[in-house]
Scaffold this active site. Structure first.
Site, PDB file in Angstrom:
ATOM      1  CB  SER A   1      -8.154   0.702   6.004  1.00 48.73           C
ATOM      2  OG  SER A   1      -8.867   1.904   5.837  1.00 48.73           O
TER       3      SER A   1
ATOM      4  CB  SER B   1      -8.127   3.588   3.098  1.00 50.31           C
ATOM      5  OG  SER B   1      -7.191   3.014   3.992  1.00 50.31           O
TER       6      SER B   1
ATOM      7  CE  LYS C   1      -3.856   1.911   2.783  1.00 53.34           C
ATOM      8  NZ  LYS C   1      -4.688   1.683   3.983  1.00 53.34           N
TER       9      LYS C   1
HETATM   10  N1  GLN Z   1     -12.903   4.010   6.906  1.00 58.22           N
HETATM   11  C1  GLN Z   1     -12.254   4.423   8.110  1.00 58.22           C
HETATM   12  C2  GLN Z   1     -11.862   5.888   8.003  1.00 58.22           C
HETATM   13  O1  GLN Z   1     -12.234   6.464   7.064  1.00 58.22           O
HETATM   14  C3  GLN Z   1     -11.064   3.559   8.374  1.00 58.22           C
HETATM   15  C4  GLN Z   1      -9.888   3.910   7.565  1.00 58.22           C
HETATM   16  C5  GLN Z   1      -8.699   3.073   7.870  1.00 58.22           C
HETATM   17  O2  GLN Z   1      -8.799   2.020   8.495  1.00 58.22           O
HETATM   18  N2  GLN Z   1      -7.552   3.573   7.466  1.00 58.22           N
HETATM   19  O3  GLN Z   1     -11.208   6.433   8.833  1.00 58.22           O
END
Ligand code: GLN
Length: 489
Positions: free
Chosen positions: A176, A152, A77
């Protein structure tokens, strides 16, 4: 060869049955075919990957010892620092940023002789649940290109699902890894906070962030954990070996967990879509068939998890993102009239809408008049949620629930409605607040042929047991064998 798991591929390469160069070429053929549609990668390193593959092949031919991921093409990532290529975090502010060092997790992949093929797309600074917040690229779901891959880590999960790598790393602050894994029909593990070094992972919510594997099989998740887990002197929040020794996650994977008690929270599960609930119940039946017992547990503070998370994560983010000021890192405005404008305009130009929203929210929550009312209260809720888990694990060996209330949604469906987007994290966020490990494994498909994930959570540092529990199910079912038919037209 594309049907191999990372572990199978590693064994065949080590045995000289296939070469890493062949595997890497195959991956790049698939990238040229599917990447124009799927959009999983921000950057790819074909030349470097083939050179590494050739080197691994040569060492194997010479009878030398090779690492646990020898010759296996993997992706990372793009919020993990690499000395090769850029580290963008999906943001314009870091579009050209070159890291002066490798993240520890990346170092460990390289030391295990993995072939890093590219860096994957993400929501800007990992803020989002659909990868639509990336400022650089759009990623779609390989199972249905009109839908999001989740986020994400959507680039990592889409890349694994589309066979454009054999495994990947993601990061998980509030879901994420697990949510996009469930949307893309792959396995995603968020380890215990502190199990994997965060050194070189660009910080979003430092007390929540964890790096973890995205793979096709549970076995591969165990394999990657063997490579990346462990104490790192460069990360003071990584846990030392005395407190929690790292185990060989593959060693006993095949041993089912006897006398397993699975905790379920019926009123929570009923919040998910019907088809998601059905897949969960079917999975629970499989476990019952394997001798597990279901016990009802209570998570009285679960309902407050999202609210607490969006205070804590944004507060930490507002502080972490202060360093992008046009001076220390990344983009600098060309329109500044004085030094104050260097800061304000660089940030205004470099950050996207969601990142700005979160910086404002977090700054507000931390401001002196509101600190007690918001931030401190959120920390208290976090403690209560931790307590819920401690109590739960006195009654059961693991907890099972959905990963997400729905399957992959349509592109554009939720972008203009941040609150609805935030709600897609209801089931995943509590694990980060409590620091416990949780995995998402494929457990079915809905009527639109979209993957559904099963979430399994366990107590801290119990990844070994968690993976064994997941593996019991994977062996009984074959959801992870299905492949998406990617429409390249
Ligand atoms: N969807 C969550 C957020 O927007 C989690 C994101 C993540 O785990 N990086 O913060």
């Amino acid at each position: 060869m594309e049907e191999f798991s990372a572990r199978q591929l590693r064994e065949k390469i080590a045995a000289g049955e296939v070469s890493s160069v062949e595997a890497t070429k195959l991956v790049f053929e698939r990238i040229s075919k599917y990447e124009p549609v799927v959009g999983a990668y921000i950057s790819v390193f074909e030349e470097q990957a083939l050179a590494k593959a050739a080197e691994v092949d040569k060492r194997i031919a010479a009878g030398e010892q090779v690492g646990e991921l020898a010759g296996v093409p993997v992706a990372v990532k793009d919020n993990m620092c690499t000395m090769f290529g850029a580290t963008t975090c999906g943001s314009k502010i870091l579009e050209d940023f070159r890291a002066p060092y490798n993240a520890t997790a990346v170092e460990k992949l390289l030391a295990a002789d993995a072939v890093i093929v590219g860096k994957t797309n993400l929501d800007e600074f990992a803020m989002g649940s659909s990868t639509e917040n990336s400022a650089l690229k759009r990623t779609v779901n390989p199972w249905d290109t009109s839908r999001v891959p989740g986020g994400s880590s959507g680039g990592s999960t889409a890349s694994v699902a589309a066979g454009m790598c054999f495994a990947a790393l993601g990061s998980d602050t509030g879901g994420s890894i697990r949510q996009p894994a469930s949307f893309c029909g792959v396995v995603g593990l968020k380890p215990t906070y502190g199990r994997v070094s965060r050194y070189g992972l660009v910080a979003y919510g430092s007390s929540l962030d964890q790096i973890g594997p995205v793979t096709r099989t549970v076995e591969d998740a165990a394999l990657l954990m063997n490579v990346i887990a462990g104490h790192d002197p460069a990360d003071s929040t990584s846990v030392d070996e005395k407190t929690a020794p790292v185990c060989d996650y593959l060693d006993k994977l095949d041993e089912p967990v006897g006398g397993l008690k699975i905790g379920i929270v019926p009123e929570l599960n009923s919040g998910a879509d019907e088809q998601v609930q059905k897949a969960l119940n079917d999975a629970l039946d499989v476990y019952k068939g394997l001798g597990a017992e279901l016990v009802e547990i209570e998570m009285p503070h679960f309902d407050y998890a999202i609210a607490a998370y969006y205070m804590i994560a944004t507060a930490e983010a507002s502080s972490n993102l202060a360093r992008y000021d046009g001076v220390h890192y990344g983009h600098r405005t060309k329109r500044a009239k004085d030094y104050v404008e260097v800061y304000t305009k660089s940030r205004a130009e470099g950050f996207g809408k969601e990142v700005k929203r979160r910086i404002m929210l977090g700054t507000y929550a931390l401001s002196s008049g509101y600190y007690d009312a918001y931030y401190l209260k959120a920390l208290k809720v976090r403690n209560l949620i931790r307590g819920d888990f401690t109590k739960a694990f006195e009654k059961c060996g693991c907890v099972m629930m959905p990963v997400s209330p729905t399957t992959a949604f349509k592109i554009g469906e939720k972008v203009d409605d941040p609150l609805t987007m935030y709600l897609s994290d209801v089931y995943t966020i509590a694990a980060n607040l409590a620091g416990v490990p949780a995995v998402s494994i494929p457990c079915g498909f809905d009527s639109d042929n979209l993957p559904i994930g099963l979430q399994i959570l366990s107590s801290v540092f119990e990844e070994e047991k968690l993976l064994r529990i997941a593996y019991m199910y994977e062996k009984e079912t074959n959801w992870n064998k299905r492949e998406p038919r990617i429409d390249t037209n």
